[in-house]
Design a protein around this motif. Structure first.
Motif, mmCIF file in Angstrom:
data_model
loop_
_atom_site.group_PDB
_atom_site.id
_atom_site.type_symbol
_atom_site.label_atom_id
_atom_site.label_comp_id
_atom_site.label_asym_id
_atom_site.label_seq_id
_atom_site.Cartn_x
_atom_site.Cartn_y
_atom_site.Cartn_z
ATOM 1 N N LEU A 144 83.311 -51.579 -2.099
ATOM 2 C CA LEU A 144 83.777 -52.871 -1.574
ATOM 3 C C LEU A 144 82.687 -53.498 -0.695
ATOM 4 C CD1 LEU A 144 86.052 -54.966 -1.126
ATOM 5 C CD2 LEU A 144 86.894 -53.533 0.746
ATOM 6 N N GLU A 155 85.995 -57.269 -12.368
ATOM 7 C CA GLU A 155 86.924 -58.302 -11.911
ATOM 8 C C GLU A 155 87.758 -57.857 -10.710
ATOM 9 O OE1 GLU A 155 88.606 -59.861 -15.551
ATOM 10 O OE2 GLU A 155 89.941 -61.107 -14.302
ATOM 11 N N ALA A 156 88.282 -56.644 -10.765
ATOM 12 C CA ALA A 156 89.148 -56.168 -9.677
ATOM 13 C C ALA A 156 88.392 -56.187 -8.357
ATOM 14 C CB ALA A 156 89.659 -54.762 -9.982
ATOM 15 N N MET A 157 87.169 -55.647 -8.380
ATOM 16 C CA MET A 157 86.403 -55.569 -7.126
ATOM 17 C C MET A 157 86.024 -56.968 -6.644
ATOM 18 S SD MET A 157 85.554 -53.320 -4.962
ATOM 19 C CE MET A 157 85.491 -51.751 -5.805
ATOM 20 N N ILE A 213 87.790 -59.738 -7.037
ATOM 21 C CA ILE A 213 88.994 -60.307 -6.405
ATOM 22 C C ILE A 213 89.165 -59.708 -5.005
ATOM 23 C CG2 ILE A 213 91.525 -60.458 -6.509
ATOM 24 C CD1 ILE A 213 91.211 -60.411 -9.607
ATOM 25 N N LEU A 214 88.992 -58.384 -4.912
ATOM 26 C CA LEU A 214 89.193 -57.713 -3.622
ATOM 27 C C LEU A 214 88.101 -58.058 -2.612
ATOM 28 C CD1 LEU A 214 90.466 -54.318 -5.031
ATOM 29 C CD2 LEU A 214 91.772 -55.914 -3.610
ATOM 30 N N TYR A 250 101.119 -62.047 -0.836
ATOM 31 C CA TYR A 250 99.808 -62.226 -1.494
ATOM 32 C C TYR A 250 99.305 -60.903 -2.042
ATOM 33 C CZ TYR A 250 95.368 -60.342 0.268
ATOM 34 O OH TYR A 250 94.291 -59.523 0.497
ATOM 35 N N HIS A 291 98.275 -60.120 -6.024
ATOM 36 C CA HIS A 291 96.937 -59.690 -6.444
ATOM 37 C C HIS A 291 96.959 -58.260 -7.016
ATOM 38 C CE1 HIS A 291 94.205 -62.887 -4.288
ATOM 39 N NE2 HIS A 291 95.129 -63.418 -5.050
ATOM 40 N N LEU A 327 97.851 -58.039 -10.750
ATOM 41 C CA LEU A 327 96.983 -58.716 -11.738
ATOM 42 C C LEU A 327 96.495 -57.757 -12.833
ATOM 43 C CD1 LEU A 327 94.855 -60.903 -9.297
ATOM 44 C CD2 LEU A 327 96.377 -61.780 -11.086
ATOM 45 N N SER A 360 93.602 -57.119 -13.995
ATOM 46 C CA SER A 360 92.421 -56.309 -13.673
ATOM 47 C C SER A 360 92.714 -55.256 -12.605
ATOM 48 C CB SER A 360 91.277 -57.208 -13.204
ATOM 49 O OG SER A 360 91.655 -57.889 -12.032
ATOM 50 N N MET A 361 93.894 -55.352 -11.977
ATOM 51 C CA MET A 361 94.267 -54.356 -10.954
ATOM 52 C C MET A 361 95.295 -53.388 -11.576
ATOM 53 S SD MET A 361 92.956 -55.529 -7.804
ATOM 54 C CE MET A 361 92.567 -57.106 -7.066
ATOM 55 N N ILE A 414 96.009 -65.801 -8.835
ATOM 56 C CA ILE A 414 94.952 -65.527 -7.852
ATOM 57 C C ILE A 414 94.984 -66.585 -6.747
ATOM 58 C CG2 ILE A 414 92.440 -65.413 -7.490
ATOM 59 C CD1 ILE A 414 92.271 -64.339 -10.419
ATOM 60 N N VAL A 433 93.090 -54.219 2.221
ATOM 61 C CA VAL A 433 92.211 -54.463 1.064
ATOM 62 C C VAL A 433 91.415 -53.200 0.729
ATOM 63 C CG1 VAL A 433 90.302 -55.838 0.154
ATOM 64 C CG2 VAL A 433 92.060 -56.951 1.510
ATOM 65 N N GLN A 483 93.587 -50.809 -1.187
ATOM 66 C CA GLN A 483 93.739 -51.127 -2.614
ATOM 67 C C GLN A 483 92.497 -50.679 -3.395
ATOM 68 O OE1 GLN A 483 96.036 -51.847 -4.572
ATOM 69 N NE2 GLN A 483 95.234 -52.954 -6.334
ATOM 70 N N VAL A 484 91.318 -50.818 -2.781
ATOM 71 C CA VAL A 484 90.086 -50.341 -3.423
ATOM 72 C C VAL A 484 90.166 -48.820 -3.622
ATOM 73 C CG1 VAL A 484 87.587 -50.023 -3.113
ATOM 74 C CG2 VAL A 484 88.648 -52.214 -2.536
ATOM 75 N N LEU A 498 92.577 -47.933 -6.487
ATOM 76 C CA LEU A 498 91.981 -48.121 -7.813
ATOM 77 C C LEU A 498 90.982 -47.004 -8.119
ATOM 78 C CD1 LEU A 498 91.332 -52.000 -7.808
ATOM 79 C CD2 LEU A 498 93.140 -50.782 -9.031
#
Lengths: 308, 308
Positions: A43, A118-120, A122-123, B90, B94, B97, B99-100, B122, B163, B166-167, B170
């Motif tokens: 990130l 894409e995911a990263m 957005i994050l 939010y 996200h 999505l 990609s997530m 988004i 955030v 979430q990283v 994933l």
């Protein structure tokens, strides 16, 4: 070192050196902020990649310059100013996403999602947007002024401002005919609102040293007109610009069938319009003095000069 | 209307009615906020769709309840509390999505991007996140307390908090073996940080009426433990829960090969752990009194009861 106001070239060189100094100040502070950021490595890399991709830092510079012209020591609000760059950078990352503008290049480099997925991307945008408020909340200025500035920035960047502008932009792309007033409204929200609030927030924070509601109003007029001229010139450069200088392909507006100022009123009229608008910006500065006033004048003129 | 504390069922019914009243308060205020929102129609529909999809409003309720228990009139911080729900909403949009987590259903309804498309989802998330700070900045409370609360929320929701979580989530999905400490760290950031700061911000704002650093510390302990227990129970419910009650498919963690508390330490031990953690939350309340204290106790116990 005072510029020779009768010589355009000298004045221009003086301004460019001056601008580079302001940009350096911001870049140094952005680097410090990133150094202290503790978050998952991937990130951080993604945030760093887009934040340090070489932007001109116009928004934080506008904020600092307005504050300084009104008497505030600019080191007091470096965090706040950098918060504005965080917001600008997040908006670029999200705008470039495949589901939005689907751009592969930004400032001559692959876009964030092309490198990190894409995911990263957005994050990274979410992280930048959220952290911008942490930065803005954390400055040695009276809390009521900071709060007033944060309120204005959140309105300008949110659904009623920048995010709303991106929605309008996407919807105009799917529309066959676009009027000039629709384009203007879209630009006012998408890029204008944040440029305006950059100046306005500088003036709001300068209330710490006695800035008035009139100063805030002047900052608003300057910022609004700068933003409008900036967009018109951007449209002009998409027609006549140099790909290598711009770091992005020219003619993309035409290829995508986008309505622009040149396509709607012609190149000549677009240029005249931009000049008139810059004149309005310059008038908002007439009651001030000092080097930072000259810098803000030069910055306004520089926007037009890009279109030459 | 005082609950018979010796009868679990009566107490539970009393709590549920009470909880519904708090939820109604939040829903009414959210509706008012949306009514006043002026932005492109499609964006407003997308924001409205997810915001009013029937969440329990736990985060704003925690903020209001802590503030009220410490003596602050809760109507003074309704905007702030709703800002927390904007952030939560939010994050759900996200996270869902393609990609997530690529989820099609949320609370029994199609996810935002399934209805409005990826770009709008988004942008709806971006709009909610940005407006959350507008709401938080705008409450009739001393600016220094609001600013302190905003700072804590932005840290908890940003790259060092939600955030970042979430990283991690994933990245753990792509990992064959996951340890309990990795899972705990991920949950602490992804869901724990915002639940904790919901309580903490309520206590910070209650400094307006004399709340102390100790009160803020207690709110932090309560919130952190509630968050941890909430996640363990969520994992348990993914194994033993009822799809119709949860509004989402059960067993998805196992199907996706996710490490969870039950898969790592077993169902029985997960349940015991959650109970121990709730006990810690209850201890942080021991110095307070009144109806709101009882409500916060009931809320802590209710989290465990979901797992029965």
């Amino acid at each position: 070192m005072k510029p020779n106001k009768t010589c355009g070239n000298c004045s221009n060189n003086f301004f460019k050196k001056n601008l580079a100094r302001w940009t350096d100040t911001i870049n140094t502070h952005l680097t410090n902020i990133l150094k202290k950021l503790s978050c998952p490595t991937e990130l951080k890399k993604s945030v760093d990649y887009s934040l340090m991709a070489g932007g001109k830092r116009i928004r934080p510079i506008l904020c600092l310059a307005w504050a300084e012209m009104l008497g505030l020591e600019k080191n007091k609000i470096l965090n706040f100013a950098c918060g504005l760059e965080f917001i600008h950078t997040y908006s670029l990352i999200h705008d470039d996403l495949p589901s939005m503008d689907n751009d592969d290049l930004r400032r001559g480099k692959p876009t964030n999602h092309k490198v990190f997925g894409e995911a990263m991307a957005i994050l990274a945008g979410d992280a930048l947007l959220t952290q911008s408020f942490e930065l803005m909340a954390n400055n040695p200025i009276k809390p009521n002024y900071i709060l007033e500035a944060i309120l204005q920035v959140s309105i300008a960047a949110g659904p009623q401002g920048m995010v709303g502008g991106q929605v309008l932009d996407l919807s105009l792309e799917n529309q066959r005919q676009t009027s000039l007033s629709q384009i203007q409204e879209m630009h006012r929200l998408k890029t204008g609102a944040l440029l305006e609030v950059a100046c306005v927030s500088g003036a709001i924070l300068a209330q710490e040293v006695g800035a008035s509601k009139t100063d805030i109003k002047n900052a608003s007029i300057y910022g609004r007109n700068i933003g409008l001229a900036f967009q018109i010139v951007d449209d002009i450069l998409d027609v006549i610009g140099d790909e290598n200088v711009l770091g992005k392909p020219v003619g993309s507006d035409i290829r995508q069938g986008k309505s622009t100022y040149p396509s709607l009123v012609g190149l000549e009229e677009s240029y005249n319009l931009a000049q008139k608008i810059i004149q309005n910006a310059l008038e908002s500065l007439q009651n001030y003095k000092g080097n930072t006033k000259i810098f803000l004048e030069d910055l306004a003129n520089y926007i037009i000069e890009r279109a030459h």
